[in-house]
Design a protein around this motif. Structure first.
Motif, PDB file in Angstrom:
ATOM      1  N   UNK A 106      31.329 -52.457  36.150  1.00  0.00           N
ATOM      2  CA  UNK A 106      30.429 -53.370  36.869  1.00  0.00           C
ATOM      3  C   UNK A 106      31.098 -53.864  38.143  1.00  0.00           C
ATOM      4  N   UNK A 107      32.352 -54.243  38.024  1.00  0.00           N
ATOM      5  CA  UNK A 107      33.049 -54.769  39.187  1.00  0.00           C
ATOM      6  C   UNK A 107      33.230 -53.686  40.247  1.00  0.00           C
ATOM      7  N   UNK A 108      33.593 -52.461  39.810  1.00  0.00           N
ATOM      8  CA  UNK A 108      33.765 -51.363  40.776  1.00  0.00           C
ATOM      9  C   UNK A 108      32.432 -51.039  41.454  1.00  0.00           C
TER      10      UNK A 108
ATOM     11  N   UNK B  87      29.779 -53.053  41.862  1.00  0.00           N
ATOM     12  CA  UNK B  87      29.385 -54.126  42.776  1.00  0.00           C
ATOM     13  C   UNK B  87      30.193 -54.061  44.064  1.00  0.00           C
ATOM     14  N   UNK B  88      31.480 -53.784  43.925  1.00  0.00           N
ATOM     15  CA  UNK B  88      32.328 -53.721  45.109  1.00  0.00           C
ATOM     16  C   UNK B  88      31.947 -52.521  45.974  1.00  0.00           C
TER      17      UNK B  88
ATOM     18  N   UNK C 146      38.254 -59.653  36.604  1.00  0.00           N
ATOM     19  CA  UNK C 146      38.921 -58.354  36.612  1.00  0.00           C
ATOM     20  C   UNK C 146      40.261 -58.540  37.311  1.00  0.00           C
TER      21      UNK C 146
ATOM     22  N   UNK D 171      33.212 -59.407  44.580  1.00  0.00           N
ATOM     23  CA  UNK D 171      32.755 -58.497  43.514  1.00  0.00           C
ATOM     24  C   UNK D 171      33.904 -57.748  42.851  1.00  0.00           C
ATOM     25  N   UNK D 172      35.020 -57.604  43.553  1.00  0.00           N
ATOM     26  CA  UNK D 172      36.104 -56.814  42.966  1.00  0.00           C
ATOM     27  C   UNK D 172      36.873 -57.563  41.890  1.00  0.00           C
ATOM     28  N   UNK D 173      36.694 -58.890  41.797  1.00  0.00           N
ATOM     29  CA  UNK D 173      37.413 -59.606  40.741  1.00  0.00           C
ATOM     30  C   UNK D 173      36.504 -60.413  39.818  1.00  0.00           C
TER      31      UNK D 173
ATOM     32  N   UNK E 267      32.869 -60.797  37.809  1.00  0.00           N
ATOM     33  CA  UNK E 267      31.618 -60.182  37.360  1.00  0.00           C
ATOM     34  C   UNK E 267      30.790 -61.269  36.668  1.00  0.00           C
TER      35      UNK E 267
END
Ligand code: HEM
Lengths: 270, 438
Positions: free
Chosen positions: A250-252, A254-255, B87, B207-209, B211
């Protein structure tokens, strides 16, 4: 390069003679290459859909179930282009909850209607017309896209659009809710997005090195995470995805969606 | 054809000028550590007093300080909690997240102009507050959940002693998709748009850390500033004043005892100046409540509905005297307020600071209103505070009208003390100093 692709590239170059021509001239080559990629995916889609729908029509549930997920992958990889034809995308890939009466709605057709029959009802009864319609729609899609000059902003924007798709409706496992083959779809979406990124990457490598690295790293994260779930030529059931890996994906995603949303602008497209 | 005042660029530069003027005034006042906050309602003294209807969009609370904002800060009309998974598997990654988050929150709570980007790119800001982001009394409060520590070997030894995963109480029907999280953000502001703006900013920037897991918004009714004297406590969705008996958040000594973890407490050193936060999404069966006789409603709480007064008092701020009522003839022994705080010497250590919001989410499958209380409370000891009090409340008559469905326990980080500092610094330093587990 086959002659038909050369022709498409030529048409594209002509198409690009607008105000944005200078910025987009560099894109002629990547977009021609992308057109080939799309053509190949469509070719595969047509062949695979043929086999899949034939199995459905023959009442061969086991074969149909086996072919469902791999057939969809080529569609998922080029979804943003398929979506240029909203009517076809809706016919091919809409989900039950796009309709007020969900599975009971007669408009509910395409891949997911077949998926519903095969898994939720474990039957091919009444599915033959749905299979025929899907085959016809996929064939039409192929024809229409072959004749199409791909708009550069749609191609480049597709990289982010694919990630938006995953983020908005796939990460939750609701896309392939009867078969739980979502990880195959993910893979198709990621491959399609990564392809676009890799094609334009040389144009950004110098000016946007940090950006390029960040995006590439996130694609790597996705690859390593999905690889854990590999099963033969495909993927395990979505249920197997651990909570921890779902968060990482999800994080990957979204990024990637966030970063790739700047790709058009970075390449000077509107 | 555009009239001058319609010219967007003209109005934008005007607003920018006004904003800059505001900023320089603020720099000498509100940005300093002291809560110089001329623009909030002077009569709102207790955190749960009803907010002033005329609270200014230019009002801001200092982001930096010993303690985080949003706890002893008077509660404005709009609140939101949003829970995230984090994350970050290494101290470096976690530090980077804390630093980035602190910088964003410092900006959002003080207001300012987002950068103007090439229009070919997505804009830097959602724009829902317009081109100038006014602080609008926004506070941001960051707290950490049990899972953040439990899932990381190198953080596990540093977990605050009483931090734990929220488990079910007898009347709960917890929904997994509304519970827990590694990190909780609480946003409070005059307007819900401001809290939503802040959330969208964080979702976009990090968004990279981070969620997103779940969120719940709430509001409390505003009142025109009272002519004189103390404002009344805002009412909840059962129609009762909520917060009347709250400890005085303006009393620093009392807050040190009730809310903040101090030097002498048996908690990890990094946790000093923090606090335990319990969040509960508690659905209220309002249709049923509205069909309950007034007398019964009042007995369930132990207070008058109109005035909020206890049965032996005149105003909501009068203190009930249970010593003179040992058999519960005046205030029933199972009344909410009596169970929650029996007011005996031994129960003094169970105090907490409540800072809830009312929520309204729509209609459930049965066609009933989905609304209730976004219960939020703070205490220096989670077990002596929320958990003990909730256990005393288990089985109370009010339960017939309640269904807790979500929430979690979190530990509020100590404040970031200056622009060189960041939220979470003491924890990161402690993690680096600890012998690394192999
Ligand atoms: C939807 C659920 C709830 C409602 C509607 C509610 C409502 C109220 C009301 C109307 C009062 C009296 C006024 C006041 O002092 O604030 C009160 C007091 C209080 N409530 Fe609740 N409450 C709820 C849940 C809880 C929970 C979950 C706790 C803690 C576990 C709690 C702890 C307290 C305490 C400590 C007091 C103050 C008692 C005193 O010091 O006299 N409440 N509540």
């Amino acid at each position: 390069m086959k002659p038909q692709h050369l022709l498409a590239a030529g048409a594209l170059a002509a198409f690009l003679c607008g105000p944005a021509a200078a910025a987009t001239l560099d894109l002629v080559e990547p977009i021609a290459a992308y057109k080939i990629y799309v053509s190949e995916k469509l070719q595969t889609l047509v062949t695979d859909t043929k086999a899949f729908t034939s199995a459905v029509k023959a009442g061969d549930i086991a074969t149909a179930k086996r072919l469902f997920a791999p057939t969809r992958m080529s569609y998922e990889a080029i979804e943003p282009i398929a979506e240029l034809f909203g009517d076809l995308d809706k016919a091919i890939d809409s989900r039950a909850d796009d309709y007020e009466k969900a599975e009971k709605s007669p408009e509910f057709q395409g891949f997911h209607r077949l998926e519903y029959g095969l898994w939720a009802q474990n039957s091919t009864e009444g599915l033959a017309p749905v299979a025929d319609k899907l085959m016809a729609d996929v064939t039409t899609l192929h024809q229409r896209i072959t004749d199409l000059a791909l708009p550069p902003e749609k191609v480049v924007g597709g990289a982010a659009a694919l990630m938006e798709e995953v983020a908005a409706t796939k990460i939750s496992g609701e896309e392939d809710r009867y078969s739980h083959t979502d990880l195959w779809d993910f893979k198709g979406n990621f491959d399609g997005s990564q392809k676009i990124f890799e094609l334009v990457r040389p144009l950004l490598e110098n000016s946007e090195a940090a950006f390029v690295k960040k995006v590439a790293d996130n694609f790597d994260t996705v690859d390593t995470t999905l690889a854990k779930y590999k099963d033969g030529a495909g993927y395990q059931s979505y249920d197997k995805l651990t909570d921890g890996d779902r968060k990482i994906l999800a994080s990957a995603v979204n990024t990637l969606a966030e970063d790739l949303s700047t790709l058009r602008g970075k390449l000077g497209l509107n | 054809m555009m009239s001058r005042s319609d010219d967007p660029s003209a109005s934008r530069s005007n607003r920018r000028r006004q904003f800059l003027i505001g900023m320089s005034a603020a720099a000498t006042g509100a940005l300093a550590a002291a809560p110089a906050h001329a623009e909030t309602a002077p009569t709102q003294r207790h955190v749960t007093d009803a907010p002033n209807a005329h609270a200014s969009a230019q009002a801001r609370w200092p982001f930096y300080g010993k303690h985080q904002q949003g706890i002893t800060t008077p509660r404005p009309a709009a609140g939101m909690v949003a829970a995230f998974d984090v994350i970050a598997t290494t101290p470096d990654a976690l530090e980077a997240m804390f630093r980035a988050l602190s910088a964003r929150l410092a900006f959002l709570t003080q207001g300012g102009m987002p950068p103007e980007l090439d229009p070919k790119l997505p804009p830097a800001d959602s724009g829902i507050l317009g081109p100038v982001i006014e602080p609008d009394n926004l506070t941001a409060t960051v707290s950490l959940g049990n899972a953040l520590f439990a899932d990381r070997d190198w953080l596990r030894p540093l977990k605050p002693r009483r931090l734990q995963r929220m488990t079910r109480f007898s009347n709960d029907a917890l929904e997994a998709r509304l519970c827990h999280g590694d990190l909780l953000l609480q946003f409070c502001a005059n307007r819900p748009d401001t809290t939503i703006h802040a959330l969208r900013d964080i979702v976009k920037m990090m968004p990279d850390t981070l969620v997103l897991r779940w969120k719940q918004e709430g509001t409390v009714p505003v009142l025109p500033a009272a002519a004189k004297g103390r404002a009344e406590s805002a009412r909840n969705f059962l129609g009762f004043h909520d917060g009347s008996a709250n400890p005085d958040a303006g009393d620093a000594k009392l807050m040190q005892r009730v809310v903040w973890v101090g030097e002498g407490d048996d908690e990890p050193r990094w946790a000093v100046r923090g606090s335990y936060q319990a969040v509960r999404i508690i659905r209220n069966f309002v249709e049923r409540w509205d069909r309950t006789p007034l007398r019964e409603q009042e007995h369930i709480f132990g207070r008058r509905k109109a005035s909020g007064a206890p049965f032996d008092g005149r105003t909501e701020f009068d203190v009930p005297d249970y010593a003179r009522d040992p058999d519960g003839r005046v205030t029933p022994l199972d009344a909410h307020i009596r169970l929650a705080n029996p007011r005996t010497p031994s129960t003094a250590r169970n105090l907490m600071l409540r800072r809830p919001f009312n929520y309204s989410n729509g209609v459930n499958k049965a066609g009933q209103l989905d609304m209730g209380l976004l219960f939020i409370c703070y205490q220096a000891d989670l077990e002596a505070g929320f958990i003990t009090v909730q256990k005393r409340l288990n089985g109370e008559p009010l339960e017939e009208y309640l269904k807790p469905v979500g929430g979690g326990y979190f530990y509020v980080l100590p404040g970031a003390e200056s622009a060189d500092d960041y939220l979470g610094r003491t924890l990161i330093e402690a993690a680096r100093a600890a012998p690394s587990p192999t």
